[in-house]
Design an enzyme around this catalytic site. Structure first.
Site, PDB file in Angstrom:
ATOM      1  N   ASP A 294       1.041  -1.101   0.056  1.00 46.27           N
ATOM      2  CA  ASP A 294      -0.115  -0.122  -0.128  1.00 46.27           C
ATOM      3  C   ASP A 294       0.825   1.394   0.003  1.00 46.27           C
ATOM      4  O   ASP A 294       1.765   1.378   0.866  1.00 46.27           O
ATOM      5  CB  ASP A 294      -0.710  -0.144   1.219  1.00 46.27           C
ATOM      6  CG  ASP A 294      -2.068   0.828   1.380  1.00 46.27           C
ATOM      7  OD1 ASP A 294      -2.571   1.398   0.097  1.00 46.27           O
ATOM      8  OD2 ASP A 294      -2.523   1.183   2.457  1.00 46.27           O
TER       9      ASP A 294
ATOM     10  N   HIS B  64      -9.291   4.540  -2.024  1.00 40.72           N
ATOM     11  CA  HIS B  64      -8.707   4.699  -0.807  1.00 40.72           C
ATOM     12  C   HIS B  64      -9.234   5.261   0.388  1.00 40.72           C
ATOM     13  O   HIS B  64     -10.714   5.958  -0.119  1.00 40.72           O
ATOM     14  CB  HIS B  64      -7.250   5.284  -0.851  1.00 40.72           C
ATOM     15  CG  HIS B  64      -6.246   4.769  -1.549  1.00 40.72           C
ATOM     16  ND1 HIS B  64      -5.167   4.264  -0.875  1.00 40.72           N
ATOM     17  CD2 HIS B  64      -6.076   4.123  -2.740  1.00 40.72           C
ATOM     18  CE1 HIS B  64      -4.340   3.412  -1.843  1.00 40.72           C
ATOM     19  NE2 HIS B  64      -5.015   3.261  -2.768  1.00 40.72           N
TER      20      HIS B  64
ATOM     21  N   SER C  97     -12.734   3.925   5.250  1.00 44.53           N
ATOM     22  CA  SER C  97     -13.444   3.621   6.333  1.00 44.53           C
ATOM     23  C   SER C  97     -14.684   4.224   6.401  1.00 44.53           C
ATOM     24  O   SER C  97     -14.744   5.472   6.078  1.00 44.53           O
ATOM     25  CB  SER C  97     -12.361   3.785   7.474  1.00 44.53           C
ATOM     26  OG  SER C  97     -11.637   2.668   7.555  1.00 44.53           O
TER      27      SER C  97
ATOM     28  N   ILE D  74      -9.772  -0.439   3.447  1.00 47.09           N
ATOM     29  CA  ILE D  74     -10.170   0.076   4.631  1.00 47.09           C
ATOM     30  C   ILE D  74      -9.069  -0.402   5.642  1.00 47.09           C
ATOM     31  O   ILE D  74      -8.411  -1.452   5.913  1.00 47.09           O
ATOM     32  CB  ILE D  74     -11.583  -0.953   5.195  1.00 47.09           C
ATOM     33  CG1 ILE D  74     -12.646  -0.426   4.266  1.00 47.09           C
ATOM     34  CG2 ILE D  74     -11.847  -0.800   6.518  1.00 47.09           C
ATOM     35  CD1 ILE D  74     -13.701  -1.294   3.933  1.00 47.09           C
ATOM     36  N   ASP D  75      -8.750   0.579   6.670  1.00 46.95           N
ATOM     37  CA  ASP D  75      -7.709   0.434   7.506  1.00 46.95           C
ATOM     38  C   ASP D  75      -8.272   0.828   8.836  1.00 46.95           C
ATOM     39  O   ASP D  75      -8.197   0.263  10.021  1.00 46.95           O
ATOM     40  CB  ASP D  75      -6.312   1.211   7.039  1.00 46.95           C
ATOM     41  CG  ASP D  75      -5.526   0.893   8.235  1.00 46.95           C
ATOM     42  OD1 ASP D  75      -5.350   0.122   9.049  1.00 46.95           O
ATOM     43  OD2 ASP D  75      -4.133   1.536   7.979  1.00 46.95           O
TER      44      ASP D  75
HETATM   45  P1  13P Z   1      -8.937   4.427   5.907  1.00 47.93           P
HETATM   46  O1  13P Z   1      -8.202   5.454   6.717  1.00 47.93           O
HETATM   47  O2  13P Z   1     -10.242   5.225   5.526  1.00 47.93           O
HETATM   48  O3  13P Z   1      -9.223   3.108   6.661  1.00 47.93           O
HETATM   49  O4  13P Z   1      -8.003   4.260   4.461  1.00 47.93           O
HETATM   50  C1  13P Z   1      -7.106   3.212   4.362  1.00 47.93           C
HETATM   51  C2  13P Z   1      -6.230   3.464   3.104  1.00 47.93           C
HETATM   52  O5  13P Z   1      -6.699   3.855   2.122  1.00 47.93           O
HETATM   53  C3  13P Z   1      -5.053   2.595   2.987  1.00 47.93           C
HETATM   54  O6  13P Z   1      -4.620   2.998   1.853  1.00 47.93           O
END
Ligand code: 13P
Length: 333
Positions: A94, A234, A237, A278-279
Site C-alpha cells: 500500500d 482509498h 473507512s 479499509i484500515d
Molecule cells: P482508511 O483510513 O479510510 O481506512 O483508508 C485506508 C487506506 O486507504 C489505505 O491505503
C-alpha cells in the site's frame, strides 16, 4: 527472489475482472499484527470472499517486512486449514513511494504493489509508475497507481487538502504507465477524521457530523473514459460511530471522528470501483474492544485476554464489510 505464486498468493488481475463484471468490490484490509491477519483470514474464509491483505510502509517499519511476508504466506496455509480449498489472497504493498520499495516487495513475494506518485508532478508520476510496471510485469505482479490527491493522514502519507482526479488525464495516464488499476480521488480521505466540521452538516438529533457526498459525477466521467478499467478507492473507512462511542465511553478522546457512509461505498462497489481500502475501521474496532475489556477487567494483564475480544470485533467488522457493503461474499472460484 521469491515469486508470490510459490507462496500460494494470487495477483489482482482475474479478481478485478470478475468484480467489475459482477458489480462488487474486493476488500483491501491493511494489517500490522497477527490478530488482524487472523481476523481477516477467518472473515474471508467464512464468507468465501477473495481478499487483499495490504502492507503499508508504516506497517513494514512497525512489524518488519520479512515477518509480514511470512504472515501472508501463513495466511494462505491458515485459510486452507480453516477449510478453504483454494483461497484467493493477494499480498499488496500500500502506498509504495519509490521504485526501490516496490521492487523490494516484488522480490520478496508480494503479488501486487501500489506505486503512489500522486504528489509528484504529472510527468514524474508517469515516469516512475511506468518503471514499476515494467519491473512488476516481468513477474506477473499487478500494479496500482494513483492520480489525484486524497486529504488526510495515513502512516507516512499526509495531505491537508484533496484534489479530485482529473478525468481528462486518466486515458493518457493509464496508457502511458500500463498500470493494472487506478486509485482515484473523489472525496474519500485517509484516517478517522476524514472531514473538518466546517465541511459537514450536523445531525440535529444526534449532534454527529454528516459528511459531504462523494463526487460520483467525477467517478462516472472516469468510467466513461476508461470503460471496464479497475478503479480503486482509498480512505474508505466508515468510522462506525458505535466504535467511536465505545472508545470515548472508556477513556478515549475521538471528538468528531467521521467516515464515508456505507451506502455510498456500496454504490461505488457496484461500479468500476473494484478495490476498496479499509484500515481505520480495523484500528477503531480493535481499540474499542481493548478499551472496553480493560475497563471492565482492571485486574487482567494477559494480552491474550484482551486481544481475543479485539480479534473477534475486527472479524465481525470485516464480515460486515464483505457481506453488507462490498458484496464480495461467495465469489471464490
Ligand atoms: P482508511 O483510513 O479510510 O481506512 O483508508 C485506508 C487506506 O486507504 C489505505 O491505503
Amino acid at each position: 527472489m521469491v515469486n508470490y505464486k510459490d507462496l500460494g498468493l494470487v495477483n489482482t488481475r482475474e479478481m478485478f475482472k470478475k468484480a467489475i463484471a459482477g458489480g462488487y468490490a474486493i476488500p483491501a484490509f491493511n494489517f500490522n499484527t497477527m490478530e488482524q491477519m487472523q481476523a481477516i483470514v477467518q472473515a474471508a474464509v467464512e464468507t468465501k470472499s477473495p481478499v487483499i491483505m495490504q502492507v503499508s510502509k508504516g506497517a513494514r517499519n512497525y512489524a518488519n517486512a520479512t515477518i509480514l511476508r511470512y504472515m501472508a504466506e501463513g495466511a494462505v496455509a491458515y485459510a486452507k486449514e480453516l477449510g478453504c480449498e483454494k483461497p484467493e489472497i493477494v499480498l499488496h504493498l500500500d502506498h509504495g513511494d519509490s521504485f526501490e520499495l516496490c521492487k523490494d516487495c516484488i522480490d520478496m513475494g508480494f503479488s501486487s504493489v501500489m506505486y503512489d506518485g500522486s504528489s509528484l508532478p504529472y510527468e514524474e508520476n508517469i515516469k516512475i509508475s511506468r518503471q514499476v510496471v515494467e519491473y512488476a510485469h516481468k513477474y506477473d505482479v499487478t500494479v496500482e497507481c494513483e492520480l489525484g490527491v486524497l486529504a488526510g493522514v495515513e502512516d507516512e502519507v499526509a495531505s491537508e487538502v484533496s484534489h479530485y482526479t482529473k478525468p481528462e488525464e486518466v486515458i493518457d495516464f493509464a496508457t502511458r504507465t500500463g498500470c493494472d488499476s487506478l486509485a482515484i480521488s473523489i472525496g474519500t480521505s485517509h484516517g478517522a477524521y476524514k472531514f473538518k466540521p466546517e465541511q459537514c452538516t450536523r445531525d440535529p438529533k444526534t449532534g454527529k457530523l454528516v459528511p459531504p457526498p462523494l463526487a460520483f459525477d467525477v467517478l462516472a466521467e472516469i468510467e466513461k473514459k476508461l470503460p471496464g478499467f479497475p478503479i480503486v478507492l482509498h480512505g474508505s473507512s466508515s468510522v462506525p460511530q458505535e466504535e467511536v462511542d465505545t472508545i470515548n465511553q472508556y477513556g478515549g478522546k475521538l471528538p468528531d471522528a467521521v467516515g464515508i457512509p456505507e451506502e455510498q461505498l456500496r454504490k461505488a462497489a457496484k461500479s468500476a470501483v473494484c478495490k476498496i481500502n479499509i484500515d481505520s475501521d480495523s484500528r477503531l474496532a480493535m481499540t474499542a474492544a481493548i478499551r472496553k475489556y480493560l475497563a471492565e477487567h482492571p485486574d487482567h494483564f494477559d494480552p491474550r485476554q484482551y486481544l481475543k475480544p479485539a480479534r473477534e470485533n475486527m472479524k465481525k467488522m470485516y464480515i460486515h464489510k464483505i457481506v453488507d457493503v462490498l458484496g464480495s461474499d461467495n465469489k471464490l472460484g
